[in-house]
Design a protein around this motif. Structure first.
Motif, PDB file in Angstrom:
ATOM      1  N   GLU A 450       0.622  -1.298  -0.054  1.00  0.00           N
ATOM      2  CA  GLU A 450      -0.024   0.092   0.197  1.00  0.00           C
ATOM      3  C   GLU A 450       0.689   1.231  -0.039  1.00  0.00           C
ATOM      4  O   GLU A 450       1.997   1.113   0.165  1.00  0.00           O
ATOM      5  CB  GLU A 450      -0.923   0.007   1.108  1.00  0.00           C
ATOM      6  CG  GLU A 450      -0.469   0.490   2.565  1.00  0.00           C
ATOM      7  CD  GLU A 450       0.498  -0.654   3.190  1.00  0.00           C
ATOM      8  OE1 GLU A 450       0.787  -0.374   4.498  1.00  0.00           O
ATOM      9  OE2 GLU A 450       0.650  -1.614   2.758  1.00  0.00           O
ATOM     10  N   THR A 451       0.305   2.293  -0.378  1.00  0.00           N
ATOM     11  CA  THR A 451       1.042   3.608  -0.484  1.00  0.00           C
ATOM     12  C   THR A 451       0.498   4.475   0.701  1.00  0.00           C
ATOM     13  O   THR A 451       1.002   5.661   0.722  1.00  0.00           O
ATOM     14  CB  THR A 451       0.868   4.490  -1.714  1.00  0.00           C
ATOM     15  OG1 THR A 451      -0.301   4.439  -2.095  1.00  0.00           O
ATOM     16  CG2 THR A 451       1.449   3.599  -2.879  1.00  0.00           C
ATOM     17  N   GLY A 452      -0.701   4.068   1.295  1.00  0.00           N
ATOM     18  CA  GLY A 452      -1.098   5.056   2.193  1.00  0.00           C
ATOM     19  C   GLY A 452      -2.393   4.238   2.708  1.00  0.00           C
ATOM     20  O   GLY A 452      -3.056   3.282   2.539  1.00  0.00           O
ATOM     21  N   GLY A 471       0.264   7.620   5.812  1.00  0.00           N
ATOM     22  CA  GLY A 471       1.246   7.123   4.851  1.00  0.00           C
ATOM     23  C   GLY A 471       1.010   5.633   5.031  1.00  0.00           C
ATOM     24  O   GLY A 471       0.332   5.169   5.791  1.00  0.00           O
ATOM     25  N   ALA A 472       1.680   4.934   4.335  1.00  0.00           N
ATOM     26  CA  ALA A 472       1.723   3.347   4.283  1.00  0.00           C
ATOM     27  C   ALA A 472       2.464   2.767   5.669  1.00  0.00           C
ATOM     28  O   ALA A 472       2.992   3.529   6.663  1.00  0.00           O
ATOM     29  CB  ALA A 472       3.021   2.796   3.381  1.00  0.00           C
ATOM     30  N   ALA A 496      -3.672   2.155  -2.954  1.00  0.00           N
ATOM     31  CA  ALA A 496      -2.260   2.025  -3.786  1.00  0.00           C
ATOM     32  C   ALA A 496      -2.508   2.539  -5.297  1.00  0.00           C
ATOM     33  O   ALA A 496      -3.136   1.840  -5.837  1.00  0.00           O
ATOM     34  CB  ALA A 496      -1.719   0.659  -3.697  1.00  0.00           C
ATOM     35  N   GLY A 497      -2.047   3.933  -5.438  1.00  0.00           N
ATOM     36  CA  GLY A 497      -2.546   4.361  -6.742  1.00  0.00           C
ATOM     37  C   GLY A 497      -4.001   4.767  -6.916  1.00  0.00           C
ATOM     38  O   GLY A 497      -4.689   5.164  -6.021  1.00  0.00           O
TER      39      GLY A 497
END
Length: 513
Positions: A450-452, A471-472, A496-497
């Motif tokens: 994940e990105t966040g 955040g992640a 994630a995106g």
């Protein structure tokens, strides 16, 4: 669902009869006592199944006729030594239309059974309360016992959330149970001489986690219309559920619909479009997806489930499921039948069960809607699609396993489901107010890649809005700027995106004044 009743074939789609299928239906019930079951049956027999064939009744519900040799009549009388027991579900050989009812009993040639029956008046007999009135003889631990297969049905324990785990059916000594029936029962307690323990409510093993509804060919069912951005309209039959009234019924049904729509990892679009007078229900196609109440077909043995629900003794509550096409289409490389129409019908006598309890209505309606989406039961005890209703005030609430199930049928490229792995849903979200304007949240990070994380909030009657982006690998958040003395709901998901996980559970926090 009188969870065991009717089906419908979408006339508006003009599908040829030879290519259209009957609905796949599942059954909800409250366990009925042996004494009440025997009282509702006009005939009880100890019999051997000697054959099965498609019912010769055309133009109605497909059914299967079982020929049984009667060894002993334990209640009532039958004409001759062999009778025909008609069970809903099977194949109409003249049209190729099939019907699968989860909860309708199935028998193997040569097996011994105890059957609780009613004379249908057409030379056949019907099993009272479907699977609840059919006992299979089995040998277990050197003892001959009577077992029911309850694995395809949804049990509800009214007011007993402590029993949500399900402890199985009573294990009955076959001969002692037969003797108890032969002597009239007389209201004697069920543990008087023939109940010898508990047994799994399943004659075979079950898989782990969610399952999909599958007709006899093993190919699951899904709505393809969602893929084109179309919605599937649902209506509530005018008058609503007895015990709730129209207004409360509509509100509960809308909550149940929204529970499935709110999963952001899927393209499900169930839409409430008002009330209806259409009464086809599961008995005939009327082009309307609807929930009907109080079994309007109760007096027709070809259309109704035998037996009436009673809050004192239990029985079948409701039934629902999708009609499907016999044609096969492909989605993400998998083969599916296309869902064409769906209906839910509650049993007569259920007014006492639903009376002034919109939360249990939300849970039952949402569970049945899950079946109309193509879902079977889950072995995950927290799941909405678990075979036992929780009836603990949770209402229509999806768990990770429910989200994983619908992601299989309706998930986009970013939808993953609720298991471990990439973009799994956050687990065990909890929260508490730390001031009149601040709430602290914590959860378990189960995602990878994940990105966040995105936190969302809503007030009691409002919509969901973004509250904070993190955040992640985040596992906590503090949400401030809230109003004192206000009830808030919170949920979290990994991102994630352009992809997102299913949401966590929803936590409700009221800020102090």
């Amino acid at each position: 669902m009188k969870l065991s009743l009717r089906r419908i074939f979408l006339a508006a789609l003009a599908v040829a009869a030879a290519l259209a299928g009957r609905p796949a239906l599942a059954t909800s019930y409250v366990m009925i006592s042996d004494d009440a079951l025997a009282r509702q049956a006009t005939v009880v027999v100890d019999a051997k199944v000697v054959g099965a064939a498609a019912s010769p009744v055309y133009g109605g519900i497909p059914a299967t006729d079982y020929r049984v040799e009667v060894d002993r009549v334990l209640k009532g009388s039958v004409p001759g030594g062999t009778i025909t027991v008609r069970v809903p579900g099977g194949l109409d050989e003249t049209t190729g239309v099939g019907l699968k009812i989860w909860g309708a009993p199935e028998f193997a040639a040569g097996e011994q059974t105890l059957l609780f029956l009613r004379d249908a008046g057409d030379g056949t007999y019907r099993v009272v309360h479907l699977l609840l009135g059919a006992f299979h003889q089995r040998e277990l631990g050197g003892r001959v016992v009577a077992l029911r297969d309850l694995s395809d049905a949804h049990e509800i324990h009214p007011g007993r959330p402590d029993r949500e785990g399900g402890d199985g059916d009573s294990l009955r000594d076959y001969e002692a149970f037969s003797q108890w029936l032969a002597t009239g029962g007389g209201g004697a307690p069920e543990d008087d001489g023939y109940v010898v323990g508990k047994a799994p409510a399943d004659l075979s093993s079950v898989s782990s986690g969610f399952t999909l509804l599958r007709p006899g060919d093993g190919i699951p069912i899904r709505w393809f219309s969602f893929d084109q951005g179309a919605s599937v309209s649902w209506r509530v039959h005018a008058g609503g559920q007895p015990g709730l009234g129209e207004g409360a019924t509509v509100a509960a049904f809308q909550v149940a619909l929204q529970a499935w729509n709110d999963d952001p990892a899927t393209n499900i679009r169930y839409a409430f479009t008002g009330t209806t007078g259409a009464g086809g229900g599961l008995a005939q196609s009327d082009g309307t997806n609807a929930i009907l109440f109080d079994d309007p077909f109760r007096n027709d043995p070809n259309e109704a489930v035998e037996g009436t629900f009673d809050c004192g003794s239990g029985g079948v509550i409701a039934m629902g499921g999708p009609w499907y096409s016999g044609r096969i289409s492909t989605y993400k490389g998998q083969r599916y039948h296309e869902a064409l129409e769906a209906d839910i019908v509650t049993n007569d006598g259920t007014a006492c069960f639903f009376a002034n309890d919109p939360l249990v209505a939300q849970e039952v309606f949402a569970h049945e809607l899950g079946h109309t989406l193509g879902l079977g039961h889950s072995t995950d005890r927290s799941a909405l699609m678990f075979a036992n209703a929780h009836d603990d005030g949770r209402g229509a609430r999806l768990a990770d396993d429910d989200r994983a199930a619908v992601a299989t049928l309706y998930g986009g490229s970013g939808g993953g489901g609720g298991g471990t792995g990439a973009l799994a849903a956050p687990a065990r979200l909890a929260g508490r107010a730390t001031s009149p304007s601040t709430v602290a949240l914590i959860w378990r990070d189960r995602a990878s890649g994940e990105t966040g994380y995105a936190v969302e909030v809503r007030k009691r009657r409002g919509g969901w809005t973004a509250a904070k982006a993190l955040g992640a690998n985040s596992t906590s958040a503090v949400i401030d700027g809230l109003q004192p003395g206000t009830r808030y709901s919170f949920r979290v998901r990994a991102v994630a995106g352009g992809a997102a996980s299913p949401y966590s559970n929803v936590v409700i926090v009221t800020t102090p004044r």
